[in-house]
Design a protein around this motif. Sequence first.
Motif, PDB file in Angstrom:
ATOM      1  N   LYS A  92       0.838  -1.192   0.000  1.00 11.98           N
ATOM      2  CA  LYS A  92       0.000   0.000   0.000  1.00 11.98           C
ATOM      3  C   LYS A  92       0.878   1.248   0.000  1.00 11.98           C
ATOM      4  O   LYS A  92       1.822   1.353   0.779  1.00 11.98           O
ATOM      5  CB  LYS A  92      -0.884  -0.011   1.243  1.00 11.98           C
ATOM      6  N   PRO A  93       0.616   2.200  -0.862  1.00 15.55           N
ATOM      7  CA  PRO A  93       1.404   3.443  -0.825  1.00 15.55           C
ATOM      8  C   PRO A  93       1.345   4.091   0.558  1.00 15.55           C
ATOM      9  O   PRO A  93       0.275   4.228   1.151  1.00 15.55           O
ATOM     10  CB  PRO A  93       0.717   4.321  -1.879  1.00 15.55           C
ATOM     11  N   GLY A  94       2.506   4.450   1.078  1.00 15.32           N
ATOM     12  CA  GLY A  94       2.561   5.049   2.408  1.00 15.32           C
ATOM     13  C   GLY A  94       2.600   4.050   3.542  1.00 15.32           C
ATOM     14  O   GLY A  94       2.503   4.433   4.714  1.00 15.32           O
ATOM     15  N   ALA A 121      12.555   1.441  -2.530  1.00 16.58           N
ATOM     16  CA  ALA A 121      11.138   1.769  -2.341  1.00 16.58           C
ATOM     17  C   ALA A 121      10.974   3.006  -1.466  1.00 16.58           C
ATOM     18  O   ALA A 121      10.088   3.840  -1.704  1.00 16.58           O
ATOM     19  CB  ALA A 121      10.407   0.572  -1.732  1.00 16.58           C
ATOM     20  N   ARG A 154       7.500   5.367  -2.113  1.00 14.02           N
ATOM     21  CA  ARG A 154       6.377   4.426  -2.117  1.00 14.02           C
ATOM     22  C   ARG A 154       6.015   3.955  -0.719  1.00 14.02           C
ATOM     23  O   ARG A 154       4.886   3.530  -0.486  1.00 14.02           O
ATOM     24  CB  ARG A 154       6.694   3.234  -3.022  1.00 14.02           C
ATOM     25  N   LEU A 155       6.973   4.009   0.203  1.00 10.44           N
ATOM     26  CA  LEU A 155       6.732   3.643   1.593  1.00 10.44           C
ATOM     27  C   LEU A 155       6.891   4.871   2.487  1.00 10.44           C
ATOM     28  O   LEU A 155       7.673   5.779   2.173  1.00 10.44           O
ATOM     29  CB  LEU A 155       7.713   2.568   2.053  1.00 10.44           C
TER      30      LEU A 155
END
Length: 323
Positions: free
Chosen positions: A226-228, A248, A253-254
Amino acid sequence: MKKPTLVLLPPHDPDTDGWRDRLERAVPELVVLRPRTRQEAAHALEEADAAYGTLPADLLEHAGRLRWLQAPQAGPPPGFYHPALVAHPVRVTNMRDTYTDHVAAHTLALVLALARDLPRYVRDQAGARWEPDWDPGSVLSLGEAGALVVGVGAVGAEVGRLLAAFGTRVTGVDARRGGPVPGFAEVLPADALDRLLPEADLVILTVPHTPATEGLLDARRLALAKPGAYVVNIGRGPTVRLDDLAAALAEGRLAGAALDVFETEPLPADHPLWERPDVLITPHVAGVGPHAEERRFAVLLENARRFVGGQELINLVDKSEWY
């Protein structure tokens, strides 16, 4: 009748100095040897029925009578379950569930630190910077979050129970465990991981290092996250590809990561994860806490009693799966 022999293999941890005498007093049916060198260990293993410690292939060659090996950790380091040991008829037991409370508490500390953006504030403190962030999106509300616990053994189950107390919806995946687990909304088979990753705000790995889990969280799976999302690893380092994780994070993206274990330990000083403000690093200390050595001795003692009594051993390992 000759008494069975157990060998405490070198190198010896200073905390185990008194174990030989304690074992022989508690289990008088057992002879306990504590060789100081590999040469002495090789000689002792020729007549040994059991052993405690790490048994590399060159020493295993001398252990023709060995029937039981007690591993000194819950998840021994890479190479412990080498092909010769897996093929040998010796039964192996481990130390699982001896550090559950310590590791689970450390995991929650990492999760809470990430949720409240503490890594950034710790860095601000070091530089005497007063820079509060009042953006509500800078924190993760655990009462509104979903956590995916990868590995629902003793540690994973306790982590899930503790997170549920914060109102977190906890889902687990596990290769062996299913059914209801306190604190978990559901526990699904390991092959559900890819389907669940896009839904999790927190991905927490507690799995051991096995042939099936090596590189489990790699670039492909991180792209599914999941993004974040946040990633926390307190299981074993080889389960997460660090370069893929760093990429990432660098790509945004994280939201962050907290790691207690690493593919290479110590983590190289030039690795980019050291410099990231969204990463929290602890040096493989999640299991630290009081009574650890006594708990390990208790497992060894219980199995020694069972061994001489012909009873089933506790904490048996499937050697082909390394746990």
